[in-house]
Design a protein around this motif. Structure first.
Motif, PDB file in Angstrom:
ATOM      1  N   LYS A  13      49.705  40.857  50.426  1.00 14.37           N
ATOM      2  CA  LYS A  13      51.056  40.364  50.213  1.00 14.37           C
ATOM      3  C   LYS A  13      51.904  41.523  49.717  1.00 14.37           C
ATOM      4  N   ALA A  14      52.986  41.832  50.444  1.00 15.32           N
ATOM      5  CA  ALA A  14      53.761  43.049  50.171  1.00 15.32           C
ATOM      6  C   ALA A  14      54.251  43.116  48.735  1.00 15.32           C
ATOM      7  N   SER A  15      54.748  42.004  48.192  1.00 14.43           N
ATOM      8  CA  SER A  15      55.336  42.025  46.851  1.00 14.43           C
ATOM      9  C   SER A  15      54.273  42.245  45.764  1.00 14.43           C
ATOM     10  N   LYS A  16      52.999  41.995  46.081  1.00 12.13           N
ATOM     11  CA  LYS A  16      51.924  42.129  45.096  1.00 12.13           C
ATOM     12  C   LYS A  16      50.943  43.251  45.448  1.00 12.13           C
ATOM     13  N   ALA A  17      51.233  43.979  46.514  1.00 15.57           N
ATOM     14  CA  ALA A  17      50.280  44.980  47.007  1.00 15.57           C
ATOM     15  C   ALA A  17      49.977  46.045  45.963  1.00 15.57           C
ATOM     16  N   LYS A  18      51.023  46.526  45.266  1.00 13.23           N
ATOM     17  CA  LYS A  18      50.816  47.583  44.261  1.00 13.23           C
ATOM     18  C   LYS A  18      49.942  47.070  43.116  1.00 13.23           C
ATOM     19  N   SER A  19      50.236  45.842  42.650  1.00 10.55           N
ATOM     20  CA  SER A  19      49.429  45.256  41.572  1.00 10.55           C
ATOM     21  C   SER A  19      47.988  45.061  42.021  1.00 10.55           C
ATOM     22  N   ALA A  20      47.802  44.654  43.277  1.00  4.17           N
ATOM     23  CA  ALA A  20      46.450  44.466  43.801  1.00  4.17           C
ATOM     24  C   ALA A  20      45.701  45.790  43.852  1.00  4.17           C
ATOM     25  N   GLN A  21      46.403  46.853  44.270  1.00  6.09           N
ATOM     26  CA  GLN A  21      45.764  48.174  44.320  1.00  6.09           C
ATOM     27  C   GLN A  21      45.366  48.657  42.930  1.00  6.09           C
ATOM     28  N   ASP A  22      46.220  48.386  41.934  1.00  2.71           N
ATOM     29  CA  ASP A  22      45.887  48.764  40.550  1.00  2.71           C
ATOM     30  C   ASP A  22      44.599  48.074  40.092  1.00  2.71           C
ATOM     31  N   ARG A  23      44.458  46.811  40.473  1.00  2.00           N
ATOM     32  CA  ARG A  23      43.263  46.070  40.074  1.00  2.00           C
ATOM     33  C   ARG A  23      42.023  46.530  40.839  1.00  2.00           C
ATOM     34  N   ILE A  24      42.220  46.945  42.087  1.00  2.00           N
ATOM     35  CA  ILE A  24      41.101  47.508  42.857  1.00  2.00           C
ATOM     36  C   ILE A  24      40.580  48.775  42.180  1.00  2.00           C
ATOM     37  N   LYS A  25      41.512  49.629  41.731  1.00  2.00           N
ATOM     38  CA  LYS A  25      41.115  50.862  41.028  1.00  2.00           C
ATOM     39  C   LYS A  25      40.407  50.538  39.714  1.00  2.00           C
ATOM     40  N   LYS A  26      40.925  49.517  39.024  1.00  2.00           N
ATOM     41  CA  LYS A  26      40.298  49.130  37.759  1.00  2.00           C
ATOM     42  C   LYS A  26      38.889  48.607  38.001  1.00  2.00           C
ATOM     43  N   LEU A  27      38.707  47.813  39.078  1.00  2.00           N
ATOM     44  CA  LEU A  27      37.374  47.326  39.417  1.00  2.00           C
ATOM     45  C   LEU A  27      36.416  48.481  39.704  1.00  2.00           C
ATOM     46  N   ALA A  28      36.913  49.513  40.376  1.00  2.00           N
ATOM     47  CA  ALA A  28      36.073  50.659  40.731  1.00  2.00           C
ATOM     48  C   ALA A  28      35.637  51.440  39.492  1.00  2.00           C
ATOM     49  N   ARG A  29      36.496  51.406  38.453  1.00  2.00           N
ATOM     50  CA  ARG A  29      36.173  52.166  37.231  1.00  2.00           C
ATOM     51  C   ARG A  29      35.197  51.427  36.318  1.00  2.00           C
ATOM     52  N   ILE A  30      35.040  50.136  36.522  1.00  2.00           N
ATOM     53  CA  ILE A  30      34.160  49.358  35.631  1.00  2.00           C
ATOM     54  C   ILE A  30      32.699  49.718  35.898  1.00  2.00           C
ATOM     55  N   GLU A  31      32.013  50.099  34.836  1.00  2.00           N
ATOM     56  CA  GLU A  31      30.575  50.340  34.931  1.00  2.00           C
ATOM     57  C   GLU A  31      29.865  49.009  34.685  1.00  2.00           C
ATOM     58  N   LYS A  32      29.348  48.445  35.755  1.00  2.00           N
ATOM     59  CA  LYS A  32      28.821  47.094  35.673  1.00  2.00           C
ATOM     60  C   LYS A  32      27.543  47.042  34.833  1.00  2.00           C
ATOM     61  N   LEU A  33      27.512  46.062  33.959  1.00  2.00           N
ATOM     62  CA  LEU A  33      26.340  45.830  33.119  1.00  2.00           C
ATOM     63  C   LEU A  33      25.335  44.974  33.868  1.00  2.00           C
ATOM     64  N   GLU A  34      24.041  45.257  33.652  1.00  2.00           N
ATOM     65  CA  GLU A  34      23.003  44.390  34.202  1.00  2.00           C
ATOM     66  C   GLU A  34      22.827  43.190  33.285  1.00  2.00           C
ATOM     67  N   LYS A  35      22.533  42.054  33.875  1.00  2.00           N
ATOM     68  CA  LYS A  35      22.315  40.871  33.056  1.00  2.00           C
ATOM     69  C   LYS A  35      21.063  41.063  32.219  1.00  2.00           C
ATOM     70  N   PRO A  36      21.160  40.922  30.895  1.00  2.00           N
ATOM     71  CA  PRO A  36      19.969  41.111  30.046  1.00  2.00           C
ATOM     72  C   PRO A  36      18.944  40.025  30.308  1.00  2.00           C
ATOM     73  N   THR A  37      17.675  40.415  30.223  1.00  2.00           N
ATOM     74  CA  THR A  37      16.593  39.453  30.452  1.00  2.00           C
ATOM     75  C   THR A  37      16.150  38.858  29.129  1.00  2.00           C
ATOM     76  N   GLY A  38      15.771  37.601  29.185  1.00  2.00           N
ATOM     77  CA  GLY A  38      15.350  36.904  27.965  1.00  2.00           C
ATOM     78  C   GLY A  38      13.857  36.802  27.816  1.00  2.00           C
ATOM     79  N   GLY A  39      13.071  37.459  28.737  1.00  2.00           N
ATOM     80  CA  GLY A  39      11.618  37.471  28.603  1.00  2.00           C
ATOM     81  C   GLY A  39      11.029  36.075  28.708  1.00  2.00           C
ATOM     82  N   HIS A  40       9.988  35.835  27.919  1.00  2.00           N
ATOM     83  CA  HIS A  40       9.221  34.606  28.066  1.00  2.00           C
ATOM     84  C   HIS A  40      10.003  33.377  27.619  1.00  2.00           C
ATOM     85  N   ALA A  41      11.201  33.580  27.042  1.00  2.00           N
ATOM     86  CA  ALA A  41      11.994  32.422  26.628  1.00  2.00           C
ATOM     87  C   ALA A  41      12.371  31.566  27.837  1.00  2.00           C
ATOM     88  N   GLU A  42      12.305  32.148  29.048  1.00  4.60           N
ATOM     89  CA  GLU A  42      12.658  31.411  30.253  1.00  4.60           C
ATOM     90  C   GLU A  42      11.493  30.577  30.773  1.00  4.60           C
TER      91      GLU A  42
END
Length: 644
Positions: free
Chosen positions: A313-342
């Motif tokens: 969407k043209a009116s939101k394209a710049k904001s969308a691109q900013d969020r794409i860059k922010k997503l790329a910068r996020i260092e994704k965390l792995e979901k912690p495991t709970g061991g035998h509690a599961e």
């Protein structure tokens, strides 16, 4: 010199290989003091598979450190890297140049064709050689009693002998072997006639007599009775050197460790305190990580939703691109495991009852002769009875007699109810290694559909392709879970457990503890695992040489009761501990102090010209000195007998 595993030697050579540096002393390149052992950024892979990385471990003087983690995460590999037996891919291992490292293995035993006593005495080779020189100097004095130089040489040698503890080393060795469960007649046995477990205890005794600055112990409580383990814990807590121990014994960690390193998720995390504190802190860290992961996941979902809606969407394209860059910068965390509690599954007896199911009256058990006598025991349908005592005392014989596979030697057993028995043993007998996990269960219960079996196995954490694994490739923990599944399907009314936690890692032990703690039927079990005993047992039968003791309660309550009534600790009634024994020990210590003062006076008198100038008086004085030293040794031995 090179470090030889199993020997107590200085580690002082630099070794550089690839990106790994093995430092020669406890100063980093910047000169920082690093204590006894410092491991930094250690990394190791096998066959292209990462075992661990970024492992940091620091052991300072006098610290008691536990290294824990599931089987296969690399704990023993880290020890091999420390010892120089294996090279790391990257990282640094720095060891104090002055520190002696002692590693518990049977390599400590230099010559298995020696007698046990001779092998142990190699620790004191400098003292025995000095002893020989003193004897030679004494013979010279007998011939040349007026030779001042010969007298001076004898005196210097003896003073050095005393300074090094020469008059106490034989008693020290005797005390150590006694503590590890060996008797005087066994001292003359050749080492290679002992069992593997006994050899380990001999090696352990020898290693402790070496007194290295850093003790490295891998599963030190294997092959040991509870009494020996508890003595060892007290000894290690007071040990002036540092201890790095690999163990799955939670009770041992609780009593000894002041710091814990856990190898998990291919790296190491440090926890300060004992095992109880570790468990609390691990949960807190897990909750923190889960909170961070949850918040990050929501943030990523929010950003991605905005991008998906407005990126074209043209009116939101710049904001969308900013969020794409922010997503790329996020260092994704792995979901912690709970061991035998599961892990979640039910494990119930078909007919729990509060009625008496087994009762004994003046029972004696044994084969050609009685191993134990005067056993009076009542077992109800909810009792979980832990049977403890040294090896060979009759624990397995008692269980066989109670369930009827062995007749009583004398006395009476009343079985008020016939119970279906489920058996769980430490060797996991009964598993066919050529079958898959799925076939193991389905072949025993063919009436169940494949879907039903897979559903059952999923409750024991066998999901997806796990069910097609052959039993032969399963880890120890996976095999235990499979046996528990089979045991649950048998719907037993009485469980018999033989060392159910042997060789299991802490996570699998937690599963086993929870399963048998939740079981609401009766259990008879043998175990040296005090954490397991404490969690599961509602009654304890302690078998000892002087006869059985039956106690209602868990292990902690049992130990507290024993502490209040120390006479119960004695193996023989004639040696029961009382306050009179404490008074006798104080009297003996006072006598030893007086003898030490007399000893110093006698030694000083040899320098009197009237003494060293008179051969008869000099010989008389020397004989008196030897007699005093022998009496001191005998008094120390008597104190040790009173304390055992």
């Amino acid at each position: 010199m090179d470090f030889d595993a199993g020997r107590s030697k200085n580690v002082c050579r630099p070794h550089v290989s690839h990106d790994t540096m093995r430092a020669a002393d406890c100063e980093a390149e910047g000169g920082e003091d690093m204590g006894l052992l410092k491991i930094t950024n250690l990394k190791k892979s096998f066959a292209g598979e990462l075992l661990f990385e970024n492992v940091d471990i620091d052991v300072t003087e006098g610290e008691k450190v536990a290294l824990i983690g599931q089987n296969g995460v690399g704990k023993s590999t880290i020890v091999k890297i420390i010892l120089g037996e294996t090279e790391a891919d990257a990282g640094e291992v720095a060891i104090s140049r002055t520190a002696k490292i002692g590693y518990l293995s049977q390599d400590v035993l230099e010559d298995e064709t020696r007698t046990m006593e001779a092998e142990i005495m190699t620790v004191f080779t400098p003292l025995t050689r000095l002893e020989q020189r003193i004897e030679e100097a004494a013979k010279q004095l007998e011939v040349h009693h007026d030779d001042a130089e010969a007298l001076r040489r004898y005196t210097v040698l003896e003073d050095e002998f005393v300074r090094l503890g020469g008059y106490g080393y034989r008693t020290l060795a005797d005390q150590m072997l006694t503590r590890f469960g060996f008797t005087k007649p066994e001292y003359a046995r050749v080492v290679n006639t002992f069992s593997g477990g006994e050899k380990t205890r001999i090696a352990f005794a020898k290693l402790l007599l070496m007194r290295p600055e850093l003790l490295i112990l891998d599963e030190p409580t294997n092959h040991m009775d509870i009494d020996i383990i508890e003595w060892l814990e007290d000894y290690l807590r007071k040990y002036p050197g540092a201890v790095l121990v690999i163990t799955h014994d939670k009770y041992f960690i609780n009593r000894v460790a002041t710091k814990i390193y856990e190898i998990d998720q291919k790296t190491a995390a440090v926890y300060h305190g004992n095992f109880d504190l570790y468990e609390v802190e691990k949960v807190r860290r897990y909750e923190q990580l889960l909170g961070r992961y949850t918040r990050q996941t929501k943030e990523i979902e929010h950003l991605q939703s905005f991008v998906d809606r407005f990126r074209y969407k043209a009116s939101k394209a710049k904001s969308a691109q900013d969020r794409i860059k922010k997503l790329a910068r996020i260092e994704k965390l792995e979901k912690p495991t709970g061991g035998h509690a599961e892990v979640r599954f039910g494990f119930r007896t078909r007919r729990p009852t509060e009625a008496v199911v087994i009762e004994t009256k003046d029972l004696a058990i044994g084969y050609d002769g009685p191993l134990q006598e005067h056993i009076d025991l009542t077992m109800r349908g909810f009792d979980k009875i832990g049977i403890i005592g040294p090896n060979g005392i009759g624990k397995t014989t008692l269980i066989k007699t109670l369930i009827g596979t062995l007749p009583p030697f004398s006395g009476e057993i009343l079985r008020h109810k016939t119970l279906r028995i489920g058996y769980f043993d430490q060797n996991l007998a009964g598993l066919n290694e050529t079958l898959s996990v799925l076939s193991t269960v389905h072949d025993r219960y063919p009436a169940k559909t494949v879907g039903e079996v897979r559903g059952l196995l999923a409750r024991f954490l066998f999901v997806g392709d796990d069910v097609f694994k052959q039993v032969s490739v399963l880890s120890g923990g996976e095999q235990v879970r499979l046996v528990l599944c089979l045991l649950m399907l048998e719907e037993p009314e009485l469980l018999i457990l033989d060392e159910p936690t042997n060789h299991l890692d802490i996570e699998t032990k937690n599963i086993v503890e929870d399963v048998f703690d939740d079981f609401d039927g009766p259990i008879l079990f043998i175990s040296h695992d005090r954490y397991f005993i404490n969690k599961v047992a509602t009654k304890i039968v302690w078998l000892k040489q002087s006869g059985p003791v039956v106690f209602d309660g868990d292990y902690d309550a049992f130990k507290a009761a024993i502490a209040e009534h120390p006479e119960e600790k004695s193996a023989k009634p004639v040696r029961q501990k009382t306050q009179n024994v404490s008074a006798e020990i104080r009297r003996l210590e006072t006598r030893i102090d007086a003898l030490h003062r007399e000893l110093e006076d006698r030694k000083a008198s040899r320098f009197d010209p009237d003494v060293y100038g008179d051969a008869a008086r000099y010989a008389e004085t020397s004989a008196k000195i030897a007699a005093i030293e022998a009496e001191i040794d005998a008094l120390f031995a008597k104190i040790d007998r009173l304390q055992t």
